[in-house]
Motif scaffolding. Structure first.
Motif, mmCIF file in Angstrom:
data_model
loop_
_atom_site.group_PDB
_atom_site.id
_atom_site.type_symbol
_atom_site.label_atom_id
_atom_site.label_comp_id
_atom_site.label_asym_id
_atom_site.label_seq_id
_atom_site.Cartn_x
_atom_site.Cartn_y
_atom_site.Cartn_z
ATOM 1 N N LEU A 90 26.812 23.151 6.510
ATOM 2 C CA LEU A 90 27.760 24.090 7.110
ATOM 3 C C LEU A 90 28.628 24.671 6.004
ATOM 4 N N SER B 278 31.335 28.206 5.788
ATOM 5 C CA SER B 278 32.552 28.523 6.533
ATOM 6 C C SER B 278 32.231 28.934 7.970
ATOM 7 N N ALA C 125 33.224 33.778 3.773
ATOM 8 C CA ALA C 125 32.090 32.920 3.381
ATOM 9 C C ALA C 125 32.558 31.818 2.462
ATOM 10 N N MET D 145 22.807 33.526 1.974
ATOM 11 C CA MET D 145 22.553 34.728 2.769
ATOM 12 C C MET D 145 22.455 35.971 1.890
HETATM 13 C C1 FAD Z 1 34.183 39.220 10.547
HETATM 14 C C2 FAD Z 1 32.922 38.995 9.744
HETATM 15 C C3 FAD Z 1 32.515 39.943 8.829
HETATM 16 C C4 FAD Z 1 31.336 39.752 8.086
HETATM 17 N N1 FAD Z 1 30.954 40.701 7.193
HETATM 18 C C5 FAD Z 1 29.838 40.491 6.448
HETATM 19 C C6 FAD Z 1 29.422 41.458 5.479
HETATM 20 O O1 FAD Z 1 30.051 42.480 5.250
HETATM 21 N N2 FAD Z 1 28.287 41.196 4.773
HETATM 22 C C7 FAD Z 1 27.547 40.055 4.964
HETATM 23 O O2 FAD Z 1 26.523 39.865 4.291
HETATM 24 N N3 FAD Z 1 27.931 39.138 5.887
HETATM 25 C C8 FAD Z 1 29.045 39.322 6.608
HETATM 26 N N4 FAD Z 1 29.400 38.401 7.545
HETATM 27 C C9 FAD Z 1 28.568 37.195 7.720
HETATM 28 C C10 FAD Z 1 29.003 36.046 6.776
HETATM 29 O O3 FAD Z 1 30.265 36.328 6.230
HETATM 30 C C11 FAD Z 1 27.999 35.851 5.624
HETATM 31 O O4 FAD Z 1 26.674 35.702 6.065
HETATM 32 C C12 FAD Z 1 28.355 34.634 4.770
HETATM 33 O O5 FAD Z 1 27.521 34.603 3.652
HETATM 34 C C13 FAD Z 1 28.232 33.322 5.533
HETATM 35 O O6 FAD Z 1 28.708 32.286 4.699
HETATM 36 P P1 FAD Z 1 29.202 30.905 5.330
HETATM 37 O O7 FAD Z 1 29.701 30.045 4.238
HETATM 38 O O8 FAD Z 1 30.139 31.159 6.441
HETATM 39 O O9 FAD Z 1 27.827 30.327 5.865
HETATM 40 P P2 FAD Z 1 27.560 29.604 7.263
HETATM 41 O O10 FAD Z 1 27.752 30.579 8.356
HETATM 42 O O11 FAD Z 1 28.319 28.333 7.350
HETATM 43 O O12 FAD Z 1 26.002 29.272 7.099
HETATM 44 C C14 FAD Z 1 25.060 30.321 7.103
HETATM 45 C C15 FAD Z 1 23.724 29.760 6.563
HETATM 46 O O13 FAD Z 1 23.911 29.400 5.192
HETATM 47 C C16 FAD Z 1 23.570 28.021 5.018
HETATM 48 N N5 FAD Z 1 24.458 27.450 3.996
HETATM 49 C C17 FAD Z 1 25.809 27.475 3.954
HETATM 50 N N6 FAD Z 1 26.240 26.836 2.844
HETATM 51 C C18 FAD Z 1 25.139 26.397 2.193
HETATM 52 C C19 FAD Z 1 24.918 25.648 1.003
HETATM 53 N N7 FAD Z 1 25.910 25.219 0.226
HETATM 54 N N8 FAD Z 1 23.635 25.382 0.633
HETATM 55 C C20 FAD Z 1 22.589 25.791 1.398
HETATM 56 N N9 FAD Z 1 22.725 26.495 2.544
HETATM 57 C C21 FAD Z 1 23.993 26.784 2.927
HETATM 58 C C22 FAD Z 1 23.777 27.373 6.369
HETATM 59 O O14 FAD Z 1 23.033 26.168 6.474
HETATM 60 C C23 FAD Z 1 23.301 28.479 7.281
HETATM 61 O O15 FAD Z 1 21.883 28.466 7.348
HETATM 62 C C24 FAD Z 1 30.581 38.566 8.283
HETATM 63 C C25 FAD Z 1 31.020 37.601 9.200
HETATM 64 C C26 FAD Z 1 32.174 37.809 9.927
HETATM 65 C C27 FAD Z 1 32.621 36.746 10.889
#
Ligand code: FAD
Length: 316
Positions: A66, A68, A135, A143
């Protein structure tokens, strides 16, 4: 006794980690819904993480990471096995002023938005394209987060991983195979990323970060409970170029469409958001209907970008 505790060898014996059984995950995601993980584990050291990964591998226990929770929907039924959180201080570290072409090493648990701000404050250029993207560094790498101004890959020179069998490996950006919201990284956990940032003019970088943040705030419902864009931008058959999924949803007159507590954002067609009382099932119902109506109207099958965890594994 809890199913995970009767395993031999035990997953958690002597592990330097906090373990919470039947842990609710919703509050750790931006959607704020979804069920429990069999176990939520927060290792205190990289060695503890490594031991846990090896034990899960050896016992066939599902393990998920997980970040953020900004690109994640947890099904209402919850998820099986172990969910790992890289929340201990050692996983939040950002090392500045390293020698060589990649002066910054950001560990996977570090907050991307804070990192973007801190790099701007230090006059380090190369991350402003990610301003306003919620993120962890690990999630942004996995991603290849990005948008109209660029993506994460642009700044990365190498990635440190713990593979799903517990082996540490350093992977160059070329080997990582970054592409649109995707990488070819091996299955496992991203530990850190080395970032090739350049020195630049602090005020210019700060102004750029501010401008991109303002653009995002104007065009996306940043304060709503969502996971950002629900669908990947599809490739247009006639041009081979990606086209906006949000535009296709908008043209299908789906803005505002709702099921239960979930709705297509009136601000941005590719954001599905949740009202109080809504559920993960509602979000999936809206997503399925959007996919169906866009398919019927355009022949394009939208692919989900948001990751969905369930007891049946990761839903396609
Ligand atoms: C309001 C809002 C705006 C957003 N705008 C954008 C945008 O402009 N562009 C964009 O690309 N995305 C955007 N997103 C989506 C999100 O911000 C991205 O996809 C971000 O990269 C997710 O990161 P996270 O740490 O929250 O990952 P999570 O949501 O916690 O996990 C996503 C995936 O990544 C994997 N993961 C997480 N950490 C690791 C790790 N250390 N090693 C291996 N796998 C891992 C998880 O297992 C899961 O499969 C937005 C989201 C929101 C809520």
């Amino acid at each position: 006794m809890h199913a995970l505790l009767v395993q031999q060898p035990s997953l958690f014996d002597g592990l330097a980690a906090t373990v919470e059984l039947d842990a609710p995950l919703g509050g750790l995601t931006w959607f704020k819904v979804g069920g429990c993980a069999d176990a939520l584990v927060t290792p205190k050291t990289t060695d503890a993480l490594s031991t846990l990964v090896t034990r899960c591998h050896e016992t066939g226990t599902p393990l998920r990471v997980l970040g953020s929770g900004a690109n994640l929907l947890v099904a209402d039924e919850g998820v099986d096995g172990v969910v790992v959180r890289l929340d201990a201080p050692c996983f939040h570290t950002v090392e500045f002023d390293r020698d060589g072409p990649a002066p910054v090493r950001a560990w996977a648990g570090a907050d991307l938005m804070k990192l973007v701000q801190e790099c701007a404050r230090r006059g380090l250029d190369g991350l402003s394209q990610l301003a306003g993207i919620p993120a962890s560094v690990g999630g942004a790498i996995t991603m290849n987060a990005g948008g109209a101004f660029g993506d994460t890959a642009q700044a990365v020179s190498s990635v440190g991983m713990l593979t799903h069998s517990g082996v540490r490996s350093d992977i160059s950006a070329a080997e990582a195979g970054f592409s649109y919201r995707h990488t070819n990284l091996p299955r496992g956990i991203v530990l850190w990323a080395d970032l090739a940032l350049m020195s630049g003019d602090r005020e210019t970088i700060r102004a750029r970060v501010k401008e991109i943040f303002a653009y995002k705030s104007r065009s996306q419902p940043m304060a709503d409970r969502s996971a950002g864009c629900m669908f990947r931008n599809p490739v247009e058959a006639s041009t081979g170029l990606r086209t906006s999924a949000g535009r296709l949803i908008d043209e299908a007159k789906l803005k505002g469409f709702s099921c239960g507590g979930a709705y297509v954002s009136p601000v941005h067609g590719n954001f599905i958001a949740l009202r109080e009382g809504g559920s993960a099932t509602d979000v999936l119902a809206v997503a399925a209907e959007v996919q169906l109506r866009v398919l019927e109207r355009t022949g394009v099958r939208l692919e989900r970008e948001v990751v969905v965890w369930s007891r049946r594994g990761e839903l396609p």
